[in-house]
Design a protein around this motif. Structure first.
Motif, PDB file in Angstrom:
ATOM      1  N   ASN A 204      -2.169   4.378  -8.630  1.00 59.45           N
ATOM      2  CA  ASN A 204      -3.266   5.180  -9.178  1.00 59.45           C
ATOM      3  C   ASN A 204      -4.023   5.810  -8.017  1.00 59.45           C
ATOM      4  OD1 ASN A 204      -5.674   6.072 -10.498  1.00 59.45           O
ATOM      5  ND2 ASN A 204      -6.602   4.099 -10.013  1.00 59.45           N
ATOM      6  N   ASP A 205      -4.258   7.117  -8.100  1.00 62.07           N
ATOM      7  CA  ASP A 205      -4.902   7.821  -6.995  1.00 62.07           C
ATOM      8  C   ASP A 205      -6.345   8.205  -7.288  1.00 62.07           C
ATOM      9  OD1 ASP A 205      -4.391   9.771  -8.895  1.00 62.07           O
ATOM     10  OD2 ASP A 205      -3.857  11.314  -7.421  1.00 62.07           O
ATOM     11  N   SER A 206      -6.962   7.602  -8.290  1.00 60.44           N
ATOM     12  CA  SER A 206      -8.268   8.057  -8.762  1.00 60.44           C
ATOM     13  C   SER A 206      -9.271   6.916  -8.814  1.00 60.44           C
ATOM     14  CB  SER A 206      -8.111   8.677 -10.158  1.00 60.44           C
ATOM     15  OG  SER A 206      -9.350   9.008 -10.725  1.00 60.44           O
TER      16      SER A 206
ATOM     17  N   PRO B 152     -12.631   0.615 -14.539  1.00 63.79           N
ATOM     18  CA  PRO B 152     -11.323   1.156 -14.193  1.00 63.79           C
ATOM     19  C   PRO B 152     -10.705   0.497 -12.957  1.00 63.79           C
ATOM     20  CG  PRO B 152     -13.024   2.607 -13.360  1.00 63.79           C
ATOM     21  CD  PRO B 152     -13.731   1.490 -14.098  1.00 63.79           C
ATOM     22  N   TYR B 153      -9.393   0.531 -12.924  1.00 64.53           N
ATOM     23  CA  TYR B 153      -8.622   0.243 -11.713  1.00 64.53           C
ATOM     24  C   TYR B 153      -8.734   1.460 -10.795  1.00 64.53           C
ATOM     25  CZ  TYR B 153      -4.366  -0.682  -8.915  1.00 64.53           C
ATOM     26  OH  TYR B 153      -3.464  -0.903  -7.907  1.00 64.53           O
ATOM     27  N   GLN B 154      -8.835   1.224  -9.475  1.00 63.91           N
ATOM     28  CA  GLN B 154      -9.156   2.335  -8.583  1.00 63.91           C
ATOM     29  C   GLN B 154      -8.269   2.392  -7.349  1.00 63.91           C
ATOM     30  OE1 GLN B 154     -13.423   1.723  -7.871  1.00 63.91           O
ATOM     31  NE2 GLN B 154     -13.862   3.195  -9.513  1.00 63.91           N
ATOM     32  N   THR B 155      -8.198   3.594  -6.781  1.00 66.72           N
ATOM     33  CA  THR B 155      -7.428   3.791  -5.561  1.00 66.72           C
ATOM     34  C   THR B 155      -8.124   3.148  -4.373  1.00 66.72           C
ATOM     35  OG1 THR B 155      -6.415   5.448  -4.109  1.00 66.72           O
ATOM     36  CG2 THR B 155      -8.546   6.008  -5.085  1.00 66.72           C
ATOM     37  N   LEU B 156      -7.319   2.740  -3.409  1.00 68.47           N
ATOM     38  CA  LEU B 156      -7.839   2.232  -2.145  1.00 68.47           C
ATOM     39  C   LEU B 156      -8.096   3.387  -1.176  1.00 68.47           C
ATOM     40  CD1 LEU B 156      -8.401  -0.299  -0.375  1.00 68.47           C
ATOM     41  CD2 LEU B 156      -5.981  -0.298   0.224  1.00 68.47           C
ATOM     42  N   GLY B 157      -7.218   4.381  -1.180  1.00 67.76           N
ATOM     43  CA  GLY B 157      -7.352   5.515  -0.271  1.00 67.76           C
ATOM     44  C   GLY B 157      -5.993   5.995   0.196  1.00 67.76           C
TER      45      GLY B 157
END
Length: 796
Positions: free
Chosen positions: A381-383, A135-140
C-alpha cells in the motif's frame, strides 16, 4: 513443461515399510506415476519491456512482514516500502455507551417489520465510536537516483515467482546494469543490489509520515517517526527504517540525509524496518533496537548468502505445487502486460497457471507465522488513506484471502489468522458485554484493524452484521479438516467455542416459526425490498452459525471435552432457520421472499450462497433442489462484477461443475478491466482478495473435497471423512495438463495428470493415514492408506 511423464496406470502402489525390496519397488512406482517438471525460463516470471509508470505496474516483494514495490526505473529507482504493523492511530475501544440500552427497541422494531425505523436507530445509537476504523499505511520509499542522459537498450524487468527476486536489467552505452531486490524471511530484511560499471548514484529515504531522516556511520540512512492521528485517536506508534549501504570499489559520501556513491562496481543496500507495536494493546516496542539488531545480524553475511537463504525459505513453501494447463508458445513469448491485454482474444492457458502461482506467491509473501494476516492489499500500500483503509473486511474479503491457503498447500500461512481471531476474542468479548449485554463469548462485525476493533462501523447499512468472528472461526476448523492437526484444534477450539457462546445467548426467537435468529443483522452489503439493509436472520448468518455450531460439536467430541456445551449447541443449531426457495426459484437471501424486489438484482455480494461455497451445506448430489436454487440465483446476479466478486462467482461455478461457464468467468477475471499489468486484482482499485479467490477457484476446478462421506467415517485425527473428486470442472481449453501438490480435506496430497480431457493418472499420498472415496466422473474407488502411503489410479 513436462520433460518426462512415465506412468503406471491402474496399478495400486503403496509404500510404507513392508520389506526393502517391496518398498523400493513401490517407491519407484509412486515416483514414476508423478510427472517430472522442469519450468521454462520465463514460465514463472512476470516480465516487462519498460519501467512501471504507476504503482499497479510495479512488482511486489515481501517476507510476510516487510513489503516492497519495485518500479524498475532507469534514472531513478523507487522501492515503495511497507511494514505490516504500521497503521494509523493507537489502541482504542470503539464501544458505543448508548448501544446496549437501544438494543431491545431495535429488535422490537425489526420484529414488527419497521426496518427503516430500526435502521435509523442503529445508525443513531448502535454504531461504533468512531464510526470508521483506522487505515493501514505506507512506510515510505527508498529512492535510488542515477545520472542519466545516454540511450537505454535491452531493457527488461521481471519478478521470478520461483525465487521471489525482482530483477531489472538494461544497457547504457557499453555498460550493463543489473538490479535485484528480494525480501528475506529468515533475516527479516529487504535487500537491494545494483551492479554495473562505475556506478554513480544517490540514495535517499522519504515518507509522507511524520518523520526525520539522518545518516549514521557514514553509510546508513535512518528514517524515524511516529504514525498519524485519526478520528480523534492519537498516533501511538514509533517507527524506524534503516538502509545500510556497502559497495565494491568506489567512494561513499554522506550529506544532508542522503548517501552519494561514485565509481562502484556493486552497491548493496540492506533495509530493516520496525514499529513499536507489540500487540493490539501494547505499543512499548523499541523500533530503533529492532532495526539495529536486524542489520547487525546480517552484517557479516555476503549478498550471495542473503539471497540463498531468502530463496530457500521462499521455495520451501512455494515449490510444493506445480501446475501445467497447456501452452500457447506465441502468447507466452509476450511480456505480461501484453498477455493481459490479449487475454480475451488469445488462448493462453499458461496465463491462468501464472495467475494461480502468482496468488500463491502473494500469500507466501504477505502471510507467514508471526506476521499480521494479509489485509485488503496484502502488505502492499502506497498511501496514508488507501481504499477502504486497506483493513480486514471480514464479511468476505479477509476470508477469501485465505481460501487458497489449505488447498494450494500453504497451510502455515493461516497461522496469522489464528492470531487475529485470538486477539478478536478478547476485544470482541468486551464489545459483547458493552453493546449486547452478553457476558459469554465474543463478537465482531464486518471490519477490523490492527487494534482489533470489533464494533459495527461505516454505517448501519454496512456494519450491522455480527457474524464476522463466526466466519473467521469456521476457517480455523477448515484448517483442521485439511491437516488433521490436533494441536491446532486444541488451540483453536476455545476461540470457536467463544464465538458460538455469544450466539447461544444473543440469538432471539423469530415470532412466526419460533426460529432462533440474529437481530439486528443484514445480508452483506445488500438492501432488501424496502431499500434498507437491517433485518433479522439473513440466510448467510444462519449458514455460518450452522457451520460454527457443527465445528464446535465435532471439536468437543474429538478433544473429549464439553459434552454439555456441545448438546446445547446442537439444540440451538436445530432451531436455526432452514434454507428456503423463493417464488422465482432462487435461494432466498432473507427470511422473507424479498429477492425479486431488492433494488440491486446484480449485487456484487452473493452472501446467501455461502452454504454452497465456501461451505458444503448445499451440494450438487446431496441437495439437488437447493443447488438448482443456487444456480438460479447465480444466473440472476450475473457473471461479471468487481474483481473479488467475480472471484467468488468463479468459485461458486467451479463447485457447480460447469467447466465452460467457469472458464469464461475466469477469463473475465483476467481481463484488463479486472487485472492490472502487474497481475494485481482490480476491484477497481486494487484489492488482493480477487487474486486469492482466483487462485482458490483454479484449484477448485481441478480437485474438490467438500462432499462428506457417512457420519461414521472418520479420519485417524477424528475429523470427518470427505470424498475426493478429481478434475470436476476441467474446461476444454485445458485439455492436457498436470498438477502436483494440491491438498484435500483429510490431509491428502494429490497429483493429477490428464490428456485430451481425460484423467490419465491420479497419485494420492497420505502423510498421516486415512480413508476416502475417489471419484472421477461416474467412476469411484474406495481407498484406505496408512501413514506415508501412496496410491495411483487412472480413473477407471
Amino acid at each position: 513443461m513436462i520433460l518426462q511423464s512415465h506412468r503406471r496406470v491402474g496399478v495400486r502402489s503403496v509404500s510404507g515399510g513392508r520389506g526393502f525390496g517391496l518398498t523400493l519397488y513401490l517407491l519407484l512406482a509412486a515416483v514414476l506415476a508423478s510427472p517430472i517438471y522442469t519450468y521454462a525460463a520465463d514460465e514463472l516470471k512476470l516480465w516487462y519491456r519498460q519501467p512501471a509508470a504507476q504503482w499497479v505496474e510495479a512488482l511486489p516483494v515481501g517476507n510476510g512482514r516487510l513489503g516492497g514495490m519495485v518500479f524498475g526505473g532507469i534514472e531513478q529507482e523507487r522501492i515503495q516500502l511497507n511494514e505490516d504493523t504500521l497503521w494509523a492511530g493507537g489502541p482504542y475501544n470503539p464501544a458505543n455507551p448508548e448501544a446496549k440500552a437501544a438494543l431491545p427497541e431495535i429488535r422490537r422494531l425489526i420484529a414488527a417489520g419497521e426496518t427503516q425505523a430500526a435502521q435509523n436507530l442503529v445508525q443513531a445509537k448502535f454504531m461504533a465510536r468512531p464510526l470508521t476504523q483506522v487505515p493501514y499505511q505506507t512506510l515510505g520509499d527508498l529512492l535510488i537516483t542515477m545520472a542519466g542522459g545516454d540511450a537505454v537498450r535491452s531493457y527488461r524487468r521481471e519478478l521470478d515467482l520461483d525465487s521471489a527476486v525482482a530483477r531489472t536489467e538494461f544497457q547504457i552505452g557499453a555498460g550493463r546494469h543489473v538490479r535485484e531486490v528480494f525480501a528475506s524471511a529468515p533475516d527479516q530484511v529487504i535487500v537491494v543490489q545494483l551492479s554495473g560499471s562505475r556506478l554513480s548514484l544517490t540514495l535517499a529515504l522519504q515518507s509522507p509520515q511524520r518523520s526525520a531522516i539522518r545518516v549514521e556511520d557514514g553509510n546508513t540512512l535512518v528514517m524515524s517517526g511516529i504514525n498519524g492521528d485519526i478520528n480523534g485517536i492519537k498516533g501511538a506508534l514509533k517507527f524506524e527504517t534503516r538502509a545500510a549501504v556497502t559497495t565494491t570499489g568506489g567512494q561513499i559520501v554522506a550529506d544532508a540525509g542522503q548517501i552519494h556513491i561514485s565509481g562502484a562496481s556493486t552497491v548493496t543496500i540492506v533495509i530493516a524496518a520496525a514499529t513499536s507495536f507489540r500487540r493490539y494493546d501494547d505499543v512499548s516496542g523499541d523500533p530503533a533496537a529492532l532495526t539495529t539488531q536486524a542489520l547487525a545480524a546480517v552484517k557479516n553475511k555476503s549478498y550471495a548468502e542473503l539471497r540463498e537463504r531468502a530463496v530457500a525459505a521462499h521455495q520451501q513453501m512455494f515449490r510444493r505445487v506445480a501446475l501445467d494447463l497447456g501452452h500457447n508458445e506465441t502468447a507466452e513469448k509476450l511480456p505480461t502486460d501484453e498477455r493481459v491485454r490479449q487475454s480475451q482474444t488469445t488462448e493462453d492457458p499458461a496465463l491462468a497457471a501464472l495467475y494461480f502461482q502468482y496468488g500463491r506467491y502473494l500469500l507466501v509473501s504477505s502471510s507467514r507465522p508471526g506476521t499480521q494476516p494479509a489485509n485488503l492489499q496484502g502488505i502492499w500500500n502506497d498511501s496514508l488513506n488507501p481504499p477502504w483503509g486497506s483493513k480486514y473486511t471480514i464479511n468476505i474479503n479477509t476470508e477469501m484471502n485465505y481460501w487458497p491457503a489449505e488447498s494450494t498447500n500453504l497451510a502455515e500461512s493461516a497461522e496469522p489468522l489464528l492470531d487475529l481471531v485470538k486477539d478478536l476474542s478478547e476485544t470482541g468479548a468486551r464489545l459483547a458485554r458493552e453493546h449486547y449485554g452478553v457476558d459469554r463469548g465474543w463478537v465482531t462485525h464486518h471490519n477490523t484493524d490492527l487494534w482489533r476493533a470489533s464494533g459495527p462501523i461505516d454505517g448501519a447499512q454496512f456494519g450491522t452484521w455480527p457474524t464476522g468472528g463466526a466466519w473467521l472461526s469456521v476457517h480455523l476448523w477448515q484448517h483442521f479438516l485439511y491437516t488433521g492437526d490436533r494441536a491446532w484444534l486444541a488451540r483453536a477450539y476455545p476461540l470457536m467455542k467463544g464465538a458460538a457462546e455469544f450466539f447461544l445467548q444473543a440469538l432471539v426467537e423469530e415470532k412466526s416459526h419460533g426460529w432462533l435468529v440474529t437481530s439486528p443483522s443484514m445480508s452483506p452489503e445488500n438492501n432488501h425490498h424496502r431499500g434498507v439493509a437491517v433485518t433479522q436472520g439473513p440466510t448467510m448468518d444462519n449458514a455460518i452459525l450452522r457451520d460454527l455450531f457443527d465445528a464446535c460439536i465435532a471439536s468437543a467430541r474429538i478433544l473429549g471435552i464439553d459434552a454439555d456445551f456441545a448438546a446445547q449447541a446442537r439444540t440451538v443449531r436445530d432451531r436455526l432457520p432452514p434454507y428456503q426457495i423463493g417464488a422465482q426459484g432462487q435461494l432466498q437471501e432473507w427470511l422473507e421472499d424479498w429477492d425479486a424486489g431488492a433494488p440491486e438484482q446484480r449485487h456484487r455480494h452473493v452472501s446467501h450462497l455461502y452454504g454452497f461455497f465456501p461451505s458444503n451445506q448445499i451440494t450438487l448430489r446431496g441437495t439437488p433442489q437447493l443447488s438448482a436454487a443456487v444456480k438460479n440465483t447465480l444466473e440472476t446476479r450475473g457473471d461479471l462484477s468487481t474483481g473479488w466478486a467475480i472471484a467468488w462467482r468463479l468459485n461458486l461455478w467451479a463447485r457447480m461443475q460447469d467447466a465452460e461457464r467457469t472458464h469464461k468467468i475466469l477469463l473475465g477475471l483476467l481481463s484488463p478491466q479486472r487485472t492490472y499489468p502487474n497481475l494485481f486484482d482490480a476491484h477497481p482499485p486494487f484489492q488482493i482478495d480477487g487474486n486469492f479467490g482466483g487462485t482458490a477457484a483454479i484449484a477448485e476446478m481441478l480437485l474438490q473435497s467438500h462432499m462428506p462421506l457417512s457420519p461414521e467415517r472418520l479420519q485417524p485425527s477424528g475429523a470427518p471423512a470427505f470424498e475426493l473428486e478429481l478434475l470436476p470442472t476441467l474446461p476444454k481449453a485445458w485439455s492436457t495438463g498436470s498438477v502436483t501438490g494440491l491438498r484435500a480435506r483429510g490431509g491428502f496430497a494429490v497429483d493429477l495428470a490428464w490428456h485430451d480431457g481425460r484423467l490419465t493418472t491420479a497419485t494420492i499420498r497420505s502423510p498421516s493415514g486415512g480413508s476416502t472415496r475417489l471419484r472421477y466422473g461416474n467412476a469411484t474407488r474406495e481407498i484406505a492408506l496408512g501413514a506415508g502411503e501412496t496410491i495411483t489410479w487412472d480413473g477407471r
